[in-house]
Design an enzyme around this catalytic site. Structure first.
Site, PDB file in Angstrom:
ATOM      1  N   LYS A  35       0.833  -1.217   0.000  1.00  0.00           N
ATOM      2  CA  LYS A  35       0.000   0.000   0.000  1.00  0.00           C
ATOM      3  C   LYS A  35       0.859   1.256   0.000  1.00  0.00           C
ATOM      4  O   LYS A  35       0.560   2.245  -0.668  1.00  0.00           O
ATOM      5  CB  LYS A  35      -0.951  -0.001   1.200  1.00  0.00           C
ATOM      6  CG  LYS A  35      -2.086  -0.988   1.044  1.00  0.00           C
ATOM      7  CD  LYS A  35      -3.101  -0.829   2.143  1.00  0.00           C
ATOM      8  CE  LYS A  35      -4.173  -1.902   2.011  1.00  0.00           C
ATOM      9  NZ  LYS A  35      -4.944  -2.074   3.232  1.00  0.00           N
ATOM     10  N   THR A  86     -10.572   1.749  14.724  1.00  0.00           N
ATOM     11  CA  THR A  86     -11.046   1.317  16.055  1.00  0.00           C
ATOM     12  C   THR A  86     -12.360   0.550  15.858  1.00  0.00           C
ATOM     13  O   THR A  86     -13.420   1.020  16.260  1.00  0.00           O
ATOM     14  CB  THR A  86     -11.265   2.518  17.002  1.00  0.00           C
ATOM     15  OG1 THR A  86     -12.073   3.511  16.318  1.00  0.00           O
ATOM     16  CG2 THR A  86      -9.975   3.145  17.427  1.00  0.00           C
ATOM     17  N   LEU A 153     -14.826  14.451   9.859  1.00  0.00           N
ATOM     18  CA  LEU A 153     -15.043  14.462   8.403  1.00  0.00           C
ATOM     19  C   LEU A 153     -16.036  13.375   8.006  1.00  0.00           C
ATOM     20  O   LEU A 153     -16.200  12.367   8.702  1.00  0.00           O
ATOM     21  CB  LEU A 153     -13.722  14.277   7.653  1.00  0.00           C
ATOM     22  CG  LEU A 153     -12.923  12.978   7.796  1.00  0.00           C
ATOM     23  CD1 LEU A 153     -13.515  11.822   7.027  1.00  0.00           C
ATOM     24  CD2 LEU A 153     -11.506  13.203   7.341  1.00  0.00           C
ATOM     25  N   ARG A 154     -16.710  13.619   6.878  1.00  0.00           N
ATOM     26  CA  ARG A 154     -17.623  12.611   6.339  1.00  0.00           C
ATOM     27  C   ARG A 154     -17.047  12.097   5.033  1.00  0.00           C
ATOM     28  O   ARG A 154     -16.577  12.892   4.212  1.00  0.00           O
ATOM     29  CB  ARG A 154     -18.999  13.233   6.056  1.00  0.00           C
ATOM     30  CG  ARG A 154     -19.712  13.717   7.304  1.00  0.00           C
ATOM     31  CD  ARG A 154     -20.804  14.699   6.948  1.00  0.00           C
ATOM     32  NE  ARG A 154     -20.242  15.882   6.290  1.00  0.00           N
ATOM     33  CZ  ARG A 154     -20.978  16.871   5.772  1.00  0.00           C
ATOM     34  NH1 ARG A 154     -22.289  16.815   5.816  1.00  0.00           N
ATOM     35  NH2 ARG A 154     -20.404  17.917   5.195  1.00  0.00           N
ATOM     36  N   ASN A 208     -22.042  11.313  17.107  1.00  0.00           N
ATOM     37  CA  ASN A 208     -22.460  10.218  16.228  1.00  0.00           C
ATOM     38  C   ASN A 208     -23.711   9.522  16.744  1.00  0.00           C
ATOM     39  O   ASN A 208     -24.574   9.116  15.960  1.00  0.00           O
ATOM     40  CB  ASN A 208     -21.321   9.206  16.039  1.00  0.00           C
ATOM     41  CG  ASN A 208     -20.382   9.655  14.932  1.00  0.00           C
ATOM     42  OD1 ASN A 208     -20.618  10.685  14.295  1.00  0.00           O
ATOM     43  ND2 ASN A 208     -19.331   8.900  14.679  1.00  0.00           N
ATOM     44  N   LEU A 250     -32.820  13.909   9.339  1.00  0.00           N
ATOM     45  CA  LEU A 250     -34.065  13.157   9.540  1.00  0.00           C
ATOM     46  C   LEU A 250     -34.309  12.391   8.236  1.00  0.00           C
ATOM     47  O   LEU A 250     -35.116  12.790   7.407  1.00  0.00           O
ATOM     48  CB  LEU A 250     -35.222  14.113   9.877  1.00  0.00           C
ATOM     49  CG  LEU A 250     -35.165  14.704  11.280  1.00  0.00           C
ATOM     50  CD1 LEU A 250     -36.242  15.738  11.492  1.00  0.00           C
ATOM     51  CD2 LEU A 250     -35.271  13.602  12.346  1.00  0.00           C
ATOM     52  N   GLY A 257     -25.367   3.034   8.144  1.00  0.00           N
ATOM     53  CA  GLY A 257     -24.320   2.010   8.064  1.00  0.00           C
ATOM     54  C   GLY A 257     -22.988   2.714   8.111  1.00  0.00           C
ATOM     55  O   GLY A 257     -22.870   3.795   8.682  1.00  0.00           O
ATOM     56  N   CYS A 260     -18.630   4.149  11.007  1.00  0.00           N
ATOM     57  CA  CYS A 260     -18.667   4.938  12.249  1.00  0.00           C
ATOM     58  C   CYS A 260     -19.937   4.747  13.074  1.00  0.00           C
ATOM     59  O   CYS A 260     -19.858   4.304  14.221  1.00  0.00           O
ATOM     60  CB  CYS A 260     -18.465   6.415  11.920  1.00  0.00           C
ATOM     61  SG  CYS A 260     -16.781   6.757  11.356  1.00  0.00           S
ATOM     62  N   LYS A 321     -23.113   5.018   1.648  1.00  0.00           N
ATOM     63  CA  LYS A 321     -23.674   6.315   1.299  1.00  0.00           C
ATOM     64  C   LYS A 321     -23.057   6.762  -0.030  1.00  0.00           C
ATOM     65  O   LYS A 321     -22.072   6.148  -0.480  1.00  0.00           O
ATOM     66  CB  LYS A 321     -23.442   7.342   2.402  1.00  0.00           C
ATOM     67  CG  LYS A 321     -21.988   7.690   2.629  1.00  0.00           C
ATOM     68  CD  LYS A 321     -21.911   8.668   3.765  1.00  0.00           C
ATOM     69  CE  LYS A 321     -20.872   9.712   3.505  1.00  0.00           C
ATOM     70  NZ  LYS A 321     -20.872  10.796   4.425  1.00  0.00           N
TER      71      LYS A 321
HETATM   72  P1  NAD Z   1      -9.398   2.911   8.046  1.00  0.00           P
HETATM   73  O1  NAD Z   1      -9.630   1.509   8.435  1.00  0.00           O
HETATM   74  O2  NAD Z   1      -9.812   3.383   6.686  1.00  0.00           O
HETATM   75  O3  NAD Z   1      -7.847   3.262   8.191  1.00  0.00           O
HETATM   76  C1  NAD Z   1      -7.068   2.855   9.265  1.00  0.00           C
HETATM   77  C2  NAD Z   1      -5.624   2.854   8.777  1.00  0.00           C
HETATM   78  O4  NAD Z   1      -4.742   2.620   9.865  1.00  0.00           O
HETATM   79  C3  NAD Z   1      -5.330   1.779   7.759  1.00  0.00           C
HETATM   80  O5  NAD Z   1      -4.682   2.398   6.689  1.00  0.00           O
HETATM   81  C4  NAD Z   1      -4.365   0.838   8.511  1.00  0.00           C
HETATM   82  O6  NAD Z   1      -3.469   0.189   7.665  1.00  0.00           O
HETATM   83  C5  NAD Z   1      -3.668   1.821   9.411  1.00  0.00           C
HETATM   84  N1  NAD Z   1      -2.954   1.251  10.559  1.00  0.00           N
HETATM   85  C6  NAD Z   1      -3.438   0.447  11.532  1.00  0.00           C
HETATM   86  N2  NAD Z   1      -2.468   0.174  12.430  1.00  0.00           N
HETATM   87  C7  NAD Z   1      -1.367   0.851  12.040  1.00  0.00           C
HETATM   88  C8  NAD Z   1      -0.063   0.967  12.546  1.00  0.00           C
HETATM   89  N3  NAD Z   1       0.335   0.372  13.666  1.00  0.00           N
HETATM   90  N4  NAD Z   1       0.830   1.752  11.867  1.00  0.00           N
HETATM   91  C9  NAD Z   1       0.461   2.385  10.738  1.00  0.00           C
HETATM   92  N5  NAD Z   1      -0.766   2.302  10.207  1.00  0.00           N
HETATM   93  C10 NAD Z   1      -1.667   1.532  10.847  1.00  0.00           C
HETATM   94  O7  NAD Z   1     -10.087   3.797   9.148  1.00  0.00           O
HETATM   95  P2  NAD Z   1     -10.706   5.271   8.997  1.00  0.00           P
HETATM   96  O8  NAD Z   1     -12.044   5.182   8.368  1.00  0.00           O
HETATM   97  O9  NAD Z   1      -9.692   6.179   8.441  1.00  0.00           O
HETATM   98  O10 NAD Z   1     -10.955   5.618  10.538  1.00  0.00           O
HETATM   99  C11 NAD Z   1      -9.875   5.818  11.436  1.00  0.00           C
HETATM  100  C12 NAD Z   1     -10.437   6.281  12.752  1.00  0.00           C
HETATM  101  O11 NAD Z   1     -11.102   7.544  12.577  1.00  0.00           O
HETATM  102  C13 NAD Z   1     -11.475   5.362  13.379  1.00  0.00           C
HETATM  103  O12 NAD Z   1     -11.370   5.427  14.769  1.00  0.00           O
HETATM  104  C14 NAD Z   1     -12.793   5.972  12.935  1.00  0.00           C
HETATM  105  O13 NAD Z   1     -13.846   5.686  13.821  1.00  0.00           O
HETATM  106  C15 NAD Z   1     -12.467   7.454  12.973  1.00  0.00           C
HETATM  107  N6  NAD Z   1     -13.258   8.273  12.051  1.00  0.00           N
HETATM  108  C16 NAD Z   1     -13.564   7.800  10.815  1.00  0.00           C
HETATM  109  C17 NAD Z   1     -14.300   8.609   9.949  1.00  0.00           C
HETATM  110  C18 NAD Z   1     -14.694   8.099   8.588  1.00  0.00           C
HETATM  111  O14 NAD Z   1     -15.582   8.707   7.975  1.00  0.00           O
HETATM  112  N7  NAD Z   1     -14.082   7.037   8.061  1.00  0.00           N
HETATM  113  C19 NAD Z   1     -14.705   9.877  10.354  1.00  0.00           C
HETATM  114  C20 NAD Z   1     -14.338  10.332  11.605  1.00  0.00           C
HETATM  115  C21 NAD Z   1     -13.611   9.527  12.460  1.00  0.00           C
END
Ligand code: NAD
Length: 433
Positions: A35, A86, A153-154, A208, A250, A257, A260, A321
């Site tokens: 990646k 997470t 962010l969304r 959320n 609403l 889904g 998050c 979405k």
């Molecule tokens: P994701 O699964 O798309 O990305 C997580 C990334 O972390 C992956 O690229 C993974 O390879 C990397 N990773 C994991 N362990 C690692 C390590 N030890 N070293 C380096 N890289 C590592 O997740 P996401 O959607 O980006 O969400 C991340 C966090 O942000 C979550 O807690 C989520 O709840 C929160 N969040 C997400 C959104 C969203 O819309 N996706 C919005 C707000 C908050």
């Protein structure tokens, strides 16, 4: 400023690209060689509008750098953001293993004073645990502070959300760390909210959970509206004009889904329970969300008079979405899995503008089509599952000619029921006459 971003998912990569575009030097750290090599060539791991151009521009300018090596990224950084996943454990608790693994690797590479910021969504007290872990692991001389700066962010609008946030939440117990974060966010407009670390952790979950509750509330009213023979959309239009209430979020439909809402609602229920709170309202939010899927599936079965065998359904929209290819916890997958459980010999034709590559890994035994018209060919029922804009203005007369029986089940209420019925369709939305 030089900063590091751990993780290059939806949050990490967008954050890295934006801070690089604002003139910072940004190290984006991953854990998968393939990646990282692709990212170095400007190839995106997922679809997000505008992101590819932003990443390429900053790669070329030398401000955005990708690496697997914490020792390259952490020592020169004043701030390190943890943006790893997470996900939910089976019991609904947030799985923090990625956060702690990242924190340990950061700790091993700390040299001078560094602010370690958790952007991942984490339950109350996680940052205290991160602090203890780093303290135990780091070299004696290294100094650090921990800050909670949750992300809002969304997907689909991630770049403009990051550049124009409603608020920037900074949870810190050190003025020095707080000021460094305020400096970094200087060029970004948006209200600053300065909180304790625990409060900042909570803001994300409460936001959320309330958004998910709005969707389930709309669905509860939709279920009743169907029984009463009234149109939930017209009711919510009337309700939403009250400035105290508003219409935003609403959304009646097939339920929420994504990566998050489902996991964050579960995690907040879990936190509540572990502190002796019942969290009954949120438990109901979850069950209504499940009902939204099961009621939609029931409608599909009824529209085919209970006979699914050898019937063909067309599915427009797979991603959870529009404007993303993210399929995590997508209602489409739950609907299709429930239908397949009922009848193996149901034929499924599918189209989604962005999510089909990812879907091919999960959904076998379905026909992937090039566009909506090819999808509906010979079908007995058409399902609208994701409200992509390109589905809003389809040539419905053409669709009707291509289908075997003209039935539309609109899981996102994107069509005007009267207009569609006038064209000779049997139309069923969610909570509509
Ligand atoms: P994701 O699964 O798309 O990305 C997580 C990334 O972390 C992956 O690229 C993974 O390879 C990397 N990773 C994991 N362990 C690692 C390590 N030890 N070293 C380096 N890289 C590592 O997740 P996401 O959607 O980006 O969400 C991340 C966090 O942000 C979550 O807690 C989520 O709840 C929160 N969040 C997400 C959104 C969203 O819309 N996706 C919005 C707000 C908050």
């Amino acid at each position: 400023m030089t900063i590091s971003i751990i993780g290059h998912g939806y949050v990490g990569l967008v954050t890295a690209a934006i801070f690089a575009d604002l003139g910072n030097t940004v190290w984006c750290v991953g854990r998968t060689k393939k990646k990282i090599e692709r990212l170095k060539q400007g190839k995106m791991p997922f679809f997000e509008p505008g992101l590819s151009e932003l990443v390429k521009r900053n790669l070329e300018a030398g401000r955005l750098k990708f690496t697997l090596n914490y020792a390259q990224a952490v020592p020169p950084s004043e701030i390190v953001f943890i943006c790893v996943g997470t996900p939910s454990k089976n019991n609904g608790e947030a799985d923090l293993s990625q956060v702690f693994a990242a924190a340990a690797l950061i700790a091993k590479n700390l040299i001078d004073y560094t602010v370690v910021v958790t952007k991942s969504t984490v339950p109350v007290s996680t940052n205290e645990k991160v602090k203890t872990l780093i303290d135990k692991t780091k070299k004696k001389k290294a100094k650090f502070d921990v800050v909670s700066c949750p992300e809002f962010l969304r997907e689909g609008t991630a770049i403009s959300d990051t550049l124009h946030p409603d608020r920037i939440i900074i949870g810190a117990d050190s003025k020095k760390a707080q000021n460094l974060l305020l400096d970094l966010h200087g060029p970004i407009k948006g209200e600053r909210v300065l909180l304790s670390i625990r409060e900042a952790e909570m803001v994300k979950y409460v936001s959320n959970a309330l958004l998910a509750a709005k969707i389930s509330f709309a669905n509860m009213i939709a279920f009743l509206s169907e029984k009463l023979g009234v149109d939930v959309e017209r009711i919510l239009d009337g309700v939403g004009l009250d400035k105290r209430l508003g219409r935003v979020f609403l959304y009646p439909g097939v339920g929420y889904g994504g990566s998050c809402f489902p996991k964050d609602v579960k995690a907040l229920i879990n936190t509540g329970k572990s502190f002796g709170e019942r969290m009954g309202l949120l438990q109901e939010v979850e069950s209504i969300n499940q009902e939204a899927v099961s009621k939609f599936v029931q409608k599909i079965v009824e529209s085919l008079n209970g006979r699914l065998r050898n019937k063909t359904i067309a599915v427009l929209g797979l991603s959870f979405k529009p404007d993303t290819d993210d399929l995590r916890d997508a209602p489409s997958l739950k609907i299709l899995s429930a239908l397949k459980k009922k009848e193996q010999k149901l034929k499924i034709r599918i189209y989604d503008p962005q999510a089909m590559e990812k879907a091919k890994i999960i959904l076998k035994d379905v026909v992937y089509c090039k566009n909506p018209y090819e999808t509906v060919r010979g079908c007995h029922v058409l399902l609208i599952v994701t409200e992509w804009n390109e589905f809003r203005q389809l040539d419905l007369e053409k669709i009707k000619k291509l289908m075997q029986t003209p039935i539309i089940l609109d899981g996102r209420n994107i069509y005007d029921p009267e207009k569609v019925k006038k064209l000779g369709f049997q139309y069923l939305g969610v909570g509509r006459r």
